[in-house]
Every structure is written in structure tokens, then in C-alpha cells.
Scaffold this motif. Sequence first.
Motif, short mmCIF file in Angstrom:
data_model
loop_
_atom_site.label_atom_id
_atom_site.label_comp_id
_atom_site.label_asym_id
_atom_site.label_seq_id
_atom_site.Cartn_x
_atom_site.Cartn_y
_atom_site.Cartn_z
N CYS A 186 41.53 -59.19 4.77
CA CYS A 186 41.99 -60.32 3.66
C CYS A 186 40.38 -60.46 2.64
O CYS A 186 39.52 -59.37 2.85
CB CYS A 186 40.46 -61.46 5.30
SG CYS A 186 39.43 -62.60 4.28
N ILE A 187 40.81 -60.93 1.55
CA ILE A 187 39.62 -60.44 0.47
C ILE A 187 38.25 -61.17 0.14
O ILE A 187 37.85 -61.62 -0.89
CB ILE A 187 40.53 -60.14 -0.85
CG1 ILE A 187 41.34 -61.55 -1.40
CG2 ILE A 187 40.86 -59.14 -1.14
CD1 ILE A 187 41.89 -62.02 -2.62
N CYS A 210 41.67 -70.07 1.41
CA CYS A 210 42.10 -70.72 2.74
C CYS A 210 41.50 -72.11 3.00
O CYS A 210 41.83 -72.95 3.36
CB CYS A 210 42.10 -69.68 3.79
SG CYS A 210 40.70 -68.52 3.92
N CYS A 259 46.93 -68.98 1.03
CA CYS A 259 46.15 -67.28 1.26
C CYS A 259 47.43 -66.55 0.14
O CYS A 259 48.49 -66.02 0.65
CB CYS A 259 46.02 -66.80 2.61
SG CYS A 259 45.75 -64.89 2.47
N CYS A 269 37.98 -64.76 0.11
CA CYS A 269 38.46 -66.04 -1.26
C CYS A 269 37.96 -66.78 -1.49
O CYS A 269 38.19 -67.60 -1.59
CB CYS A 269 39.90 -65.42 -2.42
SG CYS A 269 41.35 -65.92 -1.02
N ALA A 270 38.21 -67.05 -0.20
CA ALA A 270 37.42 -68.63 0.64
C ALA A 270 38.47 -69.94 0.00
O ALA A 270 38.45 -70.60 -0.29
CB ALA A 270 36.47 -69.37 -0.15
S1 SF4 Z 1 42.71 -67.15 1.80
FE1 SF4 Z 1 41.63 -67.15 3.61
S2 SF4 Z 1 42.36 -65.60 4.54
FE2 SF4 Z 1 43.18 -65.55 2.89
S3 SF4 Z 1 42.03 -63.70 1.83
FE3 SF4 Z 1 41.36 -65.56 1.14
S4 SF4 Z 1 39.54 -65.91 2.13
FE4 SF4 Z 1 41.03 -64.07 3.22
#
Ligand code: SF4
Lengths: 112, 242
Positions: free
Chosen positions: B151-152, B157, B217, B154-155
Amino acid sequence: MKAHRRQPLYLAFLLHRLSGLGLALFLPLHFYVLGRALAGEAAFDEALSWTEGPLVKLAEFGLVFLLAVHFFGGLRLLALENMPWSNQHKNYAALAVAIAFFIACGFLLRAV
Amino acid sequence: MPMPNSDHIKVKVWRGDAGGGSFAEFEVPQQPAQTVLDVVTWIQRHADSTLSYRFACRVGMCGSCAMMVNGIPRWTCRTHVNKVVQDNRLTVEPLRNLPVIKDLACDMSEFFDKWKRAEGQFSGTNTRAQAVAAISPAEPARRAANAAIECINCAICYAACDVVSWNPGYLGPAALNRAWSLQNDSRDRRHGERLRAISADGGCLSCHSQQGCASYCPNELNPTASIAGLKKMAASAFFRSR
Ligand code: SF4
Ligand code: SF4
Ligand code: FES
């Protein structure tokens, strides 16, 4: 519908919610008709005879579809939460709708 | 404004702050292999230097460049314009479900506060004096953690999740996915506390399994699968406590 919601499992979620709501709304009517049985055979028969019309048959098709789609959708969710993870849920959701439609069609064919 | 041009993209960009805002329109020249982040950067350099947005690595590592692109949350540095453009138009907005600071930059505090609330921090048992824990890559728990680990933050999701919009107290997919990877880490000593945190109100049991998080994601993680795993853990802990 907002763009981020246009994906199959959101639609499955929506269908599950709406079918649940539809069934909940139908329940009072169902109990009312059953309750007529308490008022005597004649009253019950009268209530039942109302269900012979073609429009009601079509509505029944919808009702059976709602029931089946809610049932199989619910089974899918139970499997999702209680069985080992599967990446096939889009297919399972489509299958639940297909089976429900099949059952409802079968019901309609028998009803006419 | 220059005449509409087919080698230009029409871009609507949300401008404003926490108090509200509106869209501004720009025409941006098309380039080969152009990303959405390139488009936003072009606007800031050549059309309106007051435009605020956030990025750092430009290669999909840092997770800071996420925005809503034509209504879908995306990492803009790795999103090619030609994959998402519709009728030569792009709409770029700040991420959903987070308060806006200015223009395309939103305030990530609540997102990271929820990581803390979900006990998203590793807390080990060993000291540096001890040997490194030997964990076989084939162990089921290690494999489960592995699937969730890239997980990076990134928010994306978090922005895709409607339960977050309906229930602001919901921890959200990323924090719960993180909790799942730690619940599968045999070196961590706070499994009990974490399980309580993620089974509380607004925890894993609030998830409706719509898999919006998993659909968008960028690292192809599946927070829904992680959350389903947490639900199983929470349920078996409940039955064991009876
Ligand atoms: S979408 Fe959510 S689970 Fe996927 S990398 Fe971004 S923060 Fe992490
Ligand atoms: S699966 Fe759960 S966490 Fe993911 S978007 Fe849906 S409700 Fe949110
Ligand atoms: S700028 Fe780092 S992920 Fe996009």
C-alpha cells in the motif's frame, strides 16, 4: 449514477438493498392477506381471488425475483465473509441474478 | 481563450477551498504519453500559477498525487490521458471523502488518524540484540500479509468507498487493510488490542463488500479481501469469548 459507482459489485450491493426494501414493503400486505384467514374462509377466499388477475401475476414474478435475488445474493455475501477468499465475486453476483431470473421466469410460466 | 483545438484537451479543474468552489476551464496542448499529472502541471506552469496540487515521486511510489479524474479516483502520475479522456475532455477534482485545503490538495489528516485508530503501527517483541525472526515465505499468514502489504497510502480506496461518505467514523479500506497485514505478522505483539480496535463501531463490520476500493486501488490490492479476513477473525474471537 456517479462514475466511481459504475462497477458490477456496487450494482450487486444496490440490488441487494433494493430487493430487501421491496420485500420488507411487501410483508405487511402478505400478513394482511394471511390475516384475512382469521376473519373466516369467505374473507380469505375473497382476498385470494383478487390475486388471480394478470397484473398481480406479473407483480408476483417481480416478487419471486426479489426474493430469489435477495436469497442468492445473501448466500454470496455469507460465502464472502465466511469462506476462503475468492476473486470470482463478480461472476457469482451475475450468477445469483441469472438464477433468480430463471426461477422467477419458471414461476411466471407456471402461473399463466 | 484560444479557439477549441483538436490537439488540445479541454480540462475542467476544481478551484476552491474548504468553504466551497467551482470549476475553471483550461485548454491544454496534447503530448505523447502525457499523464493527468502532466496536464495539471502544465496548467500550473503556463495558465494559472495559483493552482494548488500535490505530488512528489511522479512514478507511483509516494501516493501523494491522487485526484478524481472524470469522477474516478486515480493516481494521476501513472494515469495516461489517452486512457481516461472522454470526448477530448477531462475533469479533475480533489479526492472525495476528504476535506479540501485548496484546489486539488486535500487534507489527509483524518485518513492517517484512522490508521492510528486501527492500530496500524507495527510493535515488535524483539530487540535489536536478538536474531532476526525467521518467517517462511510459504507460511499462510505471511502470504496473507504479503497480498496486502504494497500500500502506498494514496487514499484512492478511501475516496472510492461509499461507507466512508455515509459514516464518517468508518476506518476505511486502507487502514483496515493495514490492520490485516499486521494481524498476520507473527512478530507483532498487539494483535489483541488491534482486533478490539477494528471490531469496534466503525470498524471492519461496517464494510458492505462492494469492492469499490479493490476496483480502483492502483496497486491492485484488495482491501475487501483483507476486511473479510478481519471479519472472520472478529467473529471467531467473539465465539471463543462465549
Ligand atoms: S488504494 Fe488504498 S490500499 Fe491501494 S495503495 Fe492506495 S491507500 Fe493503499
Ligand atoms: S468493500 Fe468495504 S472498504 Fe471497500 S469500498 Fe466497499 S465498503 Fe468500502
Ligand atoms: S506522484 Fe508519487 S504516486 Fe504519483
